[in-house]
Design a protein around this motif. Sequence first.
Motif, PDB file in Angstrom:
ATOM      1  N   MET A   1       0.844  -1.189   0.000  1.00  0.00           N
ATOM      2  CA  MET A   1       0.000   0.000   0.000  1.00  0.00           C
ATOM      3  C   MET A   1       0.878   1.237   0.000  1.00  0.00           C
ATOM      4  SD  MET A   1      -3.215   1.214   0.298  1.00  0.00           S
ATOM      5  CE  MET A   1      -4.147  -0.150   0.957  1.00  0.00           C
ATOM      6  N   LEU A   2       0.719   2.066  -0.981  1.00  0.00           N
ATOM      7  CA  LEU A   2       1.497   3.289  -1.084  1.00  0.00           C
ATOM      8  C   LEU A   2       0.917   4.345  -0.165  1.00  0.00           C
ATOM      9  CD1 LEU A   2       3.669   4.988  -2.581  1.00  0.00           C
ATOM     10  CD2 LEU A   2       1.873   5.618  -4.191  1.00  0.00           C
ATOM     11  N   VAL A   3       1.768   4.988   0.604  1.00  0.00           N
ATOM     12  CA  VAL A   3       1.348   6.089   1.457  1.00  0.00           C
ATOM     13  C   VAL A   3       2.088   7.331   0.996  1.00  0.00           C
ATOM     14  CG1 VAL A   3       1.224   7.005   3.789  1.00  0.00           C
ATOM     15  CG2 VAL A   3       0.938   4.554   3.413  1.00  0.00           C
ATOM     16  N   VAL A   4       1.367   8.357   0.615  1.00  0.00           N
ATOM     17  CA  VAL A   4       1.958   9.582   0.090  1.00  0.00           C
ATOM     18  C   VAL A   4       1.482  10.759   0.917  1.00  0.00           C
ATOM     19  CG1 VAL A   4       2.137  11.096  -1.914  1.00  0.00           C
ATOM     20  CG2 VAL A   4       1.997   8.614  -2.230  1.00  0.00           C
ATOM     21  N   SER A   5       2.363  11.683   1.196  1.00  0.00           N
ATOM     22  CA  SER A   5       1.950  12.914   1.858  1.00  0.00           C
ATOM     23  C   SER A   5       2.540  14.081   1.092  1.00  0.00           C
ATOM     24  CB  SER A   5       2.411  12.941   3.318  1.00  0.00           C
ATOM     25  OG  SER A   5       3.816  12.934   3.402  1.00  0.00           O
ATOM     26  N   PHE A   6       1.899  15.230   1.203  1.00  0.00           N
ATOM     27  CA  PHE A   6       2.447  16.414   0.583  1.00  0.00           C
ATOM     28  C   PHE A   6       2.109  17.643   1.416  1.00  0.00           C
ATOM     29  CE2 PHE A   6      -1.793  16.337  -1.290  1.00  0.00           C
ATOM     30  CZ  PHE A   6      -2.179  17.662  -1.273  1.00  0.00           C
TER      31      PHE A   6
ATOM     32  N   PHE B   1      -2.122   5.536  -7.062  1.00  0.00           N
ATOM     33  CA  PHE B   1      -2.742   6.436  -8.023  1.00  0.00           C
ATOM     34  C   PHE B   1      -2.734   5.754  -9.393  1.00  0.00           C
ATOM     35  CE2 PHE B   1      -1.104   9.580  -4.859  1.00  0.00           C
ATOM     36  CZ  PHE B   1      -2.344  10.009  -4.422  1.00  0.00           C
ATOM     37  N   GLU B   2      -3.748   4.932  -9.626  1.00  0.00           N
ATOM     38  CA  GLU B   2      -3.873   4.206 -10.881  1.00  0.00           C
ATOM     39  C   GLU B   2      -5.335   4.003 -11.213  1.00  0.00           C
ATOM     40  OE1 GLU B   2      -1.939   0.451 -10.389  1.00  0.00           O
ATOM     41  OE2 GLU B   2      -3.554  -0.391  -9.183  1.00  0.00           O
ATOM     42  N   GLN B   3      -5.608   3.680 -12.461  1.00  0.00           N
ATOM     43  CA  GLN B   3      -6.979   3.444 -12.892  1.00  0.00           C
ATOM     44  C   GLN B   3      -7.605   2.323 -12.066  1.00  0.00           C
ATOM     45  OE1 GLN B   3      -6.233   2.648 -17.061  1.00  0.00           O
ATOM     46  NE2 GLN B   3      -6.698   4.756 -17.659  1.00  0.00           N
TER      47      GLN B   3
ATOM     48  N   THR C   1      -0.992  12.220 -10.939  1.00  0.00           N
ATOM     49  CA  THR C   1      -0.783  11.462 -12.171  1.00  0.00           C
ATOM     50  C   THR C   1      -1.313  10.052 -11.961  1.00  0.00           C
ATOM     51  OG1 THR C   1       1.176  12.756 -12.755  1.00  0.00           O
ATOM     52  CG2 THR C   1       0.904  10.619 -13.840  1.00  0.00           C
ATOM     53  N   ILE C   2      -2.308   9.669 -12.749  1.00  0.00           N
ATOM     54  CA  ILE C   2      -2.963   8.374 -12.607  1.00  0.00           C
ATOM     55  C   ILE C   2      -2.389   7.393 -13.634  1.00  0.00           C
ATOM     56  CG2 ILE C   2      -5.167   7.161 -12.525  1.00  0.00           C
ATOM     57  CD1 ILE C   2      -4.726   9.466 -10.440  1.00  0.00           C
ATOM     58  N   ALA C   3      -1.809   6.320 -13.144  1.00  0.00           N
ATOM     59  CA  ALA C   3      -1.183   5.334 -14.022  1.00  0.00           C
ATOM     60  C   ALA C   3      -2.240   4.547 -14.797  1.00  0.00           C
ATOM     61  CB  ALA C   3      -0.318   4.378 -13.205  1.00  0.00           C
TER      62      ALA C   3
END
Length: 277
Positions: A1-6, A26-28, A86-88
């Motif tokens: 599971m990818l965890v991203v913060s900004f 972040f993908e279809q 950006t959605i893969a």
Amino acid sequence: MLVVSFCGFCGLSASAIAAVAFQGQFEQGALVRGAVPVGSKVLLNGQSVKVTPNGQFAIGFDRDAKPEQVFKVIYPDGLTEIKPLTIAARQYKIDRVTGISQKIMKPDPVAQARAAKDAKQTRAARDLFSQQQAFMQTFIWPVTGRISGVYGSQRVYNDVPGNPHFGVDVARPTGTVVVAPADGVITLAEPDMFYSGGTVIIDHGYGVSSTFLHLSKLYLKVGDKVVQGDKVAAIGATGRVTGPHLDWRLNWFQMRLDPVSIVPPMATVLAAEKAAK
């Protein structure tokens, strides 16, 4: 599971210092969950996203989602932060299914009316909003076994192209117990829909729901509350199918998403089950 913060505006205000956190890819086809500072507002591509009182939210990207998306946060102090996403893209397989009866392939007007009524019911259930927060749980597989169908694949029935498949199929014998992948409330429980046969929908809150198709038995009714792991139904071969399996679908309101995006890989789960024996 990818965890991203900004935190694109860190240092500008106290609210911006608190990073926005995402859980998911972040993908279809993916459901992505996350959190923002309490009191913030969230928009995806200009559309308001419902946020829990403690700052949690869910967003989805459909099967053919465009690669460029815009996530926006308006903090309690009015500061606005914009995050391009950006959605893969994904590659989808083509499945060919034969042996479907002509009365299913070309239903008569009565059957068509029945199918339209069924579709209206399921759309209404998917469109419900509740303030449950079970959507943030770590989901489990409702049944384990061989994956026989995948999300996004284009199915060709008796050489006639059909709609894309919006679920993940797990092949198990008729009667195999199906459990709740997360807490929720039953919002649809129909034993015999034209295309999907025995059908159940569980609302997990904030637009996130699970749909189970082709069931042979339903153990619960509309309004019943479930806890993760509770027995919900039994696998069957009802509706438009050629053999017994569970078709599990994940929804964010009317958007159809891939359940695989929120559970551990099936191979990992099966290996753990084997090791536990």
